[in-house]
Design a protein around this motif. Structure first.
Motif, PDB file in Angstrom:
ATOM      1  N   ASP A 189       0.818  -1.207   0.000  1.00  0.00           N
ATOM      2  CA  ASP A 189       0.000   0.000   0.000  1.00  0.00           C
ATOM      3  C   ASP A 189       0.851   1.256   0.000  1.00  0.00           C
ATOM      4  N   ALA A 190       2.024   1.163   0.600  1.00  0.00           N
ATOM      5  CA  ALA A 190       2.903   2.324   0.659  1.00  0.00           C
ATOM      6  C   ALA A 190       3.776   2.436  -0.577  1.00  0.00           C
ATOM      7  N   MET A 191       3.418   1.708  -1.638  1.00  0.00           N
ATOM      8  CA  MET A 191       4.206   1.770  -2.865  1.00  0.00           C
ATOM      9  C   MET A 191       4.148   3.180  -3.426  1.00  0.00           C
ATOM     10  N   GLU A 192       5.287   3.696  -3.798  1.00  0.00           N
ATOM     11  CA  GLU A 192       5.364   5.056  -4.295  1.00  0.00           C
ATOM     12  C   GLU A 192       4.877   5.102  -5.738  1.00  0.00           C
ATOM     13  N   LEU A 193       3.821   5.842  -5.973  1.00  0.00           N
ATOM     14  CA  LEU A 193       3.304   6.080  -7.305  1.00  0.00           C
ATOM     15  C   LEU A 193       3.631   7.512  -7.709  1.00  0.00           C
ATOM     16  N   PRO A 194       3.871   7.733  -8.973  1.00  0.00           N
ATOM     17  CA  PRO A 194       4.137   9.115  -9.423  1.00  0.00           C
ATOM     18  C   PRO A 194       2.865   9.938  -9.432  1.00  0.00           C
ATOM     19  N   LEU A 195       2.236  10.064  -8.263  1.00  0.00           N
ATOM     20  CA  LEU A 195       0.941  10.725  -8.139  1.00  0.00           C
ATOM     21  C   LEU A 195       1.120  12.052  -7.423  1.00  0.00           C
ATOM     22  N   PRO A 196       0.695  13.162  -8.011  1.00  0.00           N
ATOM     23  CA  PRO A 196       0.847  14.466  -7.340  1.00  0.00           C
ATOM     24  C   PRO A 196      -0.199  14.637  -6.249  1.00  0.00           C
ATOM     25  N   ASN A 197       0.155  15.397  -5.235  1.00  0.00           N
ATOM     26  CA  ASN A 197      -0.781  15.733  -4.164  1.00  0.00           C
ATOM     27  C   ASN A 197      -1.621  16.918  -4.638  1.00  0.00           C
ATOM     28  N   LEU A 198      -2.684  16.602  -5.354  1.00  0.00           N
ATOM     29  CA  LEU A 198      -3.468  17.652  -6.000  1.00  0.00           C
ATOM     30  C   LEU A 198      -4.224  18.512  -4.993  1.00  0.00           C
ATOM     31  N   LEU A 199      -4.546  17.961  -3.833  1.00  0.00           N
ATOM     32  CA  LEU A 199      -5.234  18.757  -2.822  1.00  0.00           C
ATOM     33  C   LEU A 199      -4.342  19.883  -2.311  1.00  0.00           C
ATOM     34  N   GLU A 200      -3.079  19.573  -2.075  1.00  0.00           N
ATOM     35  CA  GLU A 200      -2.160  20.616  -1.627  1.00  0.00           C
ATOM     36  C   GLU A 200      -1.910  21.632  -2.728  1.00  0.00           C
ATOM     37  N   ILE A 201      -1.783  21.150  -3.978  1.00  0.00           N
ATOM     38  CA  ILE A 201      -1.568  22.068  -5.099  1.00  0.00           C
ATOM     39  C   ILE A 201      -2.786  22.963  -5.280  1.00  0.00           C
ATOM     40  N   ALA A 202      -3.997  22.389  -5.138  1.00  0.00           N
ATOM     41  CA  ALA A 202      -5.206  23.190  -5.282  1.00  0.00           C
ATOM     42  C   ALA A 202      -5.301  24.253  -4.193  1.00  0.00           C
ATOM     43  N   ASN A 203      -4.816  23.938  -2.996  1.00  0.00           N
ATOM     44  CA  ASN A 203      -4.822  24.924  -1.916  1.00  0.00           C
ATOM     45  C   ASN A 203      -3.908  26.096  -2.252  1.00  0.00           C
ATOM     46  N   TYR A 204      -2.729  25.809  -2.814  1.00  0.00           N
ATOM     47  CA  TYR A 204      -1.814  26.890  -3.197  1.00  0.00           C
ATOM     48  C   TYR A 204      -2.401  27.730  -4.333  1.00  0.00           C
ATOM     49  N   PHE A 205      -2.966  27.066  -5.325  1.00  0.00           N
ATOM     50  CA  PHE A 205      -3.519  27.818  -6.448  1.00  0.00           C
ATOM     51  C   PHE A 205      -4.760  28.601  -6.034  1.00  0.00           C
ATOM     52  N   GLU A 206      -5.474  28.137  -5.016  1.00  0.00           N
ATOM     53  CA  GLU A 206      -6.616  28.910  -4.520  1.00  0.00           C
ATOM     54  C   GLU A 206      -6.141  30.228  -3.928  1.00  0.00           C
ATOM     55  N   GLN A 207      -4.994  30.213  -3.256  1.00  0.00           N
ATOM     56  CA  GLN A 207      -4.425  31.461  -2.765  1.00  0.00           C
ATOM     57  C   GLN A 207      -3.968  32.355  -3.913  1.00  0.00           C
ATOM     58  N   ALA A 208      -3.577  31.734  -5.032  1.00  0.00           N
ATOM     59  CA  ALA A 208      -3.129  32.509  -6.187  1.00  0.00           C
ATOM     60  C   ALA A 208      -4.276  33.030  -7.022  1.00  0.00           C
ATOM     61  N   GLY A 209      -5.512  32.642  -6.705  1.00  0.00           N
ATOM     62  CA  GLY A 209      -6.664  33.125  -7.443  1.00  0.00           C
ATOM     63  C   GLY A 209      -7.236  32.142  -8.427  1.00  0.00           C
ATOM     64  N   VAL A 210      -6.678  30.947  -8.498  1.00  0.00           N
ATOM     65  CA  VAL A 210      -7.191  29.910  -9.393  1.00  0.00           C
ATOM     66  C   VAL A 210      -8.057  28.989  -8.550  1.00  0.00           C
ATOM     67  N   MET A 211      -9.365  29.092  -8.721  1.00  0.00           N
ATOM     68  CA  MET A 211     -10.291  28.335  -7.891  1.00  0.00           C
ATOM     69  C   MET A 211     -10.482  26.937  -8.474  1.00  0.00           C
ATOM     70  N   LEU A 212      -9.973  25.952  -7.765  1.00  0.00           N
ATOM     71  CA  LEU A 212     -10.184  24.549  -8.101  1.00  0.00           C
ATOM     72  C   LEU A 212     -11.071  23.939  -7.024  1.00  0.00           C
ATOM     73  N   ASP A 213     -12.216  23.446  -7.421  1.00  0.00           N
ATOM     74  CA  ASP A 213     -13.137  22.843  -6.465  1.00  0.00           C
ATOM     75  C   ASP A 213     -12.454  21.678  -5.766  1.00  0.00           C
ATOM     76  N   LYS A 214     -12.532  21.666  -4.457  1.00  0.00           N
ATOM     77  CA  LYS A 214     -11.853  20.619  -3.697  1.00  0.00           C
ATOM     78  C   LYS A 214     -12.455  19.245  -3.976  1.00  0.00           C
ATOM     79  N   ASN A 215     -13.779  19.196  -4.126  1.00  0.00           N
ATOM     80  CA  ASN A 215     -14.391  17.906  -4.445  1.00  0.00           C
ATOM     81  C   ASN A 215     -13.911  17.403  -5.806  1.00  0.00           C
TER      82      ASN A 215
END
Length: 527
Positions: free
Chosen positions: A109-135
């Motif tokens: 389960d802890a296998m590393e996949l090349p998967l980005p943490n999109l929730l954290e990225i969406a939080n940063y872009f929300e501060q930058a003015g790019v609204m990405l719905d969290k759902n």
């Protein structure tokens, strides 16, 4: 007595009209409210109505109120269809091989996949003015997880979203492992090849013997010496505009479809047209100049153009590999700098020199590396080479990688980029944001030793003026009227007879003149 009754009746009417006047705030009249309360008492036969008359009055008023916010029962039904709900259940549910079983060894389960943490990225872009719905971000991340599990890859990133008229495109940028380009057999015959094949099919055979006569050779049609220009080949995978592969889908949970490698001709044609995407990859592209491909080819060309123009990073995050063998390859290969130091937000916002391009520039030819067509021609004589020295195409040179944004050209006096900080009140928690003005919808943020690029837009470039389609070529000029081109009319019989008489008369005159000259010459010799 009659006068008293009439006065009493008028007083009752005046009192009733007064009670029927509505309130200025609610519009409810006393007569209507009392009638409603009394009707309820008579219908329900309420015992002790006089004791609870005030309560009945307040209940009647409460029933007339309209709640501004709908109750949970009044919510609109969900517009998500059954198929979309099944797709979401599939991406959020565990696969059969992921179900826990005590008898089996624990799954990685802890296998590393090349998967980005999109929730954290969406939080940063929300501060930058790019609204990405969290759902939606959660659903996209789960869909990316499914993509990484189905295809072996080394790199996966959420590139962004391109809007469409019917549906949108979610774009994932990936780098596959051990991926080989499928050979697409697209053999387009030229006009002369097609004609030769048709001619061979129409030629009858006589007893299997080919009759070769001089007359047949003379009757052969001339062959065209025209040579079609060589088509510019596309760049191979992991180089130039095809450095990464791109997968798209309309909604999270739907199957991802891989876009084809971009062709130089598609990029050149995409620069001349402007068309909204429909959300259907196989939709035809109707435009002028004509686009040779479907919407998936146009989408791939626009992704290549946007990536080449808007993928930026802080200065010093990347550096060139230190190799002394091939200097040209050094400029096309960069790697992360392990000694990169965290810059200050003030420096990132003050000047564009703190940001650089880390994606190769696309040349007007449609490639990142220039391709010389003369080197790839099969048959060229030395004389042709000498004559065509003046017609040699000049090599197209692109700006090198890691070029600062200050070198980008302005468009009609407007800067191509905009720098800002997300907060001036709390600068210690602010992000540095750079926004592209040439490609509206392209954003990049930087905080500490981290940065991300994203694009959310219609996939169109800002030109600073209304879009004007390319005009069709001018029609060819007609032949100039002259003796070499104008057809002469046939002479009449009378004109032919007159012409013959004129020729005979001129012949007689020339004979007489020749005889006179001979006589004169003979007399001179006798003397």
């Amino acid at each position: 007595m009659a006068d008293n009754d009439g006065a009493m009746e008028q007083a009752v009417r005046r009192g009733k009209s007064f009670l029927m006047k509505g309130s200025s705030s609610s519009g409810l009249s006393v007569y209507e409210h009392v009638t409603q309360v009394l009707t309820r008492i008579l219908d329900e036969r309420t015992p002790d109505a006089a004791d609870i008359f005030e309560t009945l009055s307040s209940d009647a008023k409460r029933e007339r109120l309209v709640c501004p916010s709908p109750s949970p029962r009044d919510e609109a039904p969900c517009v998500v269809g059954l198929e979309q709900a099944k797709a979401w259940c599939r991406i959020f549910g565990k696969r059969e091989e992921e179900v826990f079983d005590e008898d089996l060894p624990p799954l990685p389960d802890a296998m590393e996949l090349p998967l980005p943490n999109l929730l954290e990225i969406a939080n940063y872009f929300e501060q930058a003015g790019v609204m990405l719905d969290k759902n939606e971000a959660v659903r996209v991340m789960m869909s990316l997880k499914e993509l990484t599990q189905n295809h072996p890859m080394d790199h996966c990133r959420f590139w962004g979203k391109i809007l469409g008229t019917n549906s949108n495109y979610l774009v994932a940028e990936v780098e596959m492992t051990d991926w080989e380009e499928e050979e697409e057999e697209e053999q387009e015959l030229g006009a002369h090849d097609t004609y030769e094949e048709e001619e061979k099919m129409e030629m009858p055979e006589k007893d299997g013997i080919a009759e070769e006569n001089e007359e047949d050779k003379n009757d052969e049609l001339p062959k065209s010496k025209y040579k079609a220009p060589l088509s510019i080949p596309k760049e191979p995978y992991q180089s130039g505009a095809n450095k990464y592969l791109y997968f798209v889908c309309s909604e999270p949970g739907q199957p991802w479809e891989r876009l084809p490698l971009v062709r130089p001709s598609d990029i050149v044609s995409a620069r001349l047209i402007k068309r909204l995407f429909t959300g259907q990859l196989n939709a035809p592209v109707e435009s002028y100049p004509p686009f040779a491909g479907n919407e998936k080819h146009l989408l791939r060309a626009q992704i290549a153009r946007i990536s080449a123009a808007t993928q930026v990073s802080p200065l010093g995050f990347y550096h060139f590999e230190e190799e002394e063998e091939d200097e040209e390859e050094e400029q096309n290969e960069i790697m992360e700098n392990p000694e990169y130091e965290e810059p200050e937000i003030g420096e990132m916002v003050e000047s564009l020199s703190s940001w650089v391009h880390h994606t190769q520039y696309i040349l007007p030819q449609g490639r990142c590396s220039w391709w010389n067509p003369l080197k790839h021609e099969d048959e060229m004589s030395e004389e042709e080479d000498e004559d065509s020295e003046s017609n040699h195409p000049e090599p197209q040179v692109a700006p090198p990688l890691l070029t600062p944004l200050t070198e980008d050209a302005e468009l009609n006096g407007h800067p191509p980029w905009t720098l800002r900080a997300t907060s001036s009140l709390l600068p210690q928690f602010a992000l540095a944001v750079v926004t592209s003005n040439l490609w509206p919808g392209a954003y990049t943020f930087s905080i500490g030793k981290r940065f991300e690029n994203i694009y959310v837009g219609w996939g169109h470039k800002y030109t600073g003026k209304p879009f004007c389609p390319t005009l069709p070529p001018a029609p060819q000029k007609e032949y100039e009227i002259g003796l070499d081109v104008t057809e002469v009319l046939d002479p009449t019989v009378e004109e032919e007879l007159a012409f013959k008489q004129l020729e005979a008369h001129e012949a007689e005159q020339t004979e007489e003149e020749e005889e006179e000259e001979e006589e004169e010459d003979a007399e001179e010799e006798d003397n």
